[in-house]
Design a protein around this motif. Structure first.
Motif, PDB file in Angstrom:
ATOM      1  N   VAL A 115     -25.187  12.252 -13.610  1.00  0.00           N
ATOM      2  CA  VAL A 115     -24.570  13.173 -12.641  1.00  0.00           C
ATOM      3  C   VAL A 115     -25.378  13.207 -11.346  1.00  0.00           C
ATOM      4  O   VAL A 115     -24.824  13.124 -10.252  1.00  0.00           O
ATOM      5  CB  VAL A 115     -24.437  14.598 -13.232  1.00  0.00           C
ATOM      6  CG1 VAL A 115     -24.040  15.606 -12.171  1.00  0.00           C
ATOM      7  CG2 VAL A 115     -23.429  14.605 -14.378  1.00  0.00           C
ATOM      8  N   ALA A 116     -26.695  13.323 -11.465  1.00  0.00           N
ATOM      9  CA  ALA A 116     -27.555  13.421 -10.283  1.00  0.00           C
ATOM     10  C   ALA A 116     -27.485  12.160  -9.424  1.00  0.00           C
ATOM     11  O   ALA A 116     -27.390  12.248  -8.190  1.00  0.00           O
ATOM     12  CB  ALA A 116     -28.989  13.701 -10.696  1.00  0.00           C
ATOM     13  N   THR A 117     -27.525  10.992 -10.050  1.00  0.00           N
ATOM     14  CA  THR A 117     -27.469   9.752  -9.271  1.00  0.00           C
ATOM     15  C   THR A 117     -26.098   9.576  -8.616  1.00  0.00           C
ATOM     16  O   THR A 117     -26.008   9.129  -7.478  1.00  0.00           O
ATOM     17  CB  THR A 117     -27.809   8.525 -10.135  1.00  0.00           C
ATOM     18  OG1 THR A 117     -26.968   8.491 -11.282  1.00  0.00           O
ATOM     19  CG2 THR A 117     -29.262   8.535 -10.559  1.00  0.00           C
ATOM     20  N   GLU A 118     -25.045   9.954  -9.326  1.00  0.00           N
ATOM     21  CA  GLU A 118     -23.709   9.863  -8.743  1.00  0.00           C
ATOM     22  C   GLU A 118     -23.560  10.818  -7.550  1.00  0.00           C
ATOM     23  O   GLU A 118     -22.994  10.463  -6.523  1.00  0.00           O
ATOM     24  CB  GLU A 118     -22.636  10.160  -9.800  1.00  0.00           C
ATOM     25  CG  GLU A 118     -21.220   9.993  -9.304  1.00  0.00           C
ATOM     26  CD  GLU A 118     -20.895   8.577  -8.851  1.00  0.00           C
ATOM     27  OE1 GLU A 118     -20.049   8.429  -7.941  1.00  0.00           O
ATOM     28  OE2 GLU A 118     -21.467   7.621  -9.385  1.00  0.00           O
ATOM     29  N   MET A 119     -24.093  12.034  -7.687  1.00  0.00           N
ATOM     30  CA  MET A 119     -24.045  13.004  -6.579  1.00  0.00           C
ATOM     31  C   MET A 119     -24.862  12.493  -5.391  1.00  0.00           C
ATOM     32  O   MET A 119     -24.432  12.611  -4.247  1.00  0.00           O
ATOM     33  CB  MET A 119     -24.571  14.367  -7.035  1.00  0.00           C
ATOM     34  CG  MET A 119     -23.725  15.047  -8.086  1.00  0.00           C
ATOM     35  SD  MET A 119     -22.146  15.606  -7.463  1.00  0.00           S
ATOM     36  CE  MET A 119     -22.640  17.092  -6.641  1.00  0.00           C
TER      37      MET A 119
END
Length: 137
Positions: free
Chosen positions: A23-27
């Motif tokens: 989630v963090a890398t996609e955001m």
């Protein structure tokens, strides 16, 4: 929308953090934001590393892989603590303020009996931070 994203990492429990890292890398990629990966540890051996320098090397390698695989701006931050369990919430809140973080992505375990006695770090940050907090189970 988001410029600086924080993901606190427990290097001894990488399986539980796989979703949160995703989630963090996609955001970070979607918003062209900086990703700040933080590990809080002491100089005592733990399941993730025997020494502080070993833990720092593990964190740096993980962040380097994130940069390469996801083409994002990512930075590793190792924060020293005498008692990581007791100081984690205050150290994360201090980091959020000092680095002007505007989104926190945290992994969390399924709530259980212990949360009635000791509040989870994710719920503390979500309740006290003045920014958006995304708790991933």
């Amino acid at each position: 929308m988001f410029h600086k994203i924080l993901i606190p990492l427990d290097l001894s429990d990488s399986e539980a953090q796989t979703k949160a890292l995703s989630v963090a890398t996609e955001m970070a990629r979607t918003h062209n934001a900086e990703l700040h990966a933080v590990s809080i540890g002491s100089n005592l051996p733990d399941p993730a590393a025997r020494t502080e320098s070993e833990r720092t090397a593990t964190l740096n390698a993980l962040v380097s892989d994130l940069r390469t695989q996801h083409n994002i701006d990512a930075t590793a931050h190792e924060i020293h603590s005498v008692d990581p369990g007791a100081e984690m919430d205050s150290l994360l809140m201090q980091f959020i303020e000092e680095c002007q973080i505007d989104l926190v992505v945290m992994s969390s375990h399924e709530p259980g009996l212990m949360e009635y006695i000791f509040p989870a770090h994710g719920s503390y940050i979500a309740s006290h931070a003045k920014i958006s907090v995304f708790v991933v189970r």
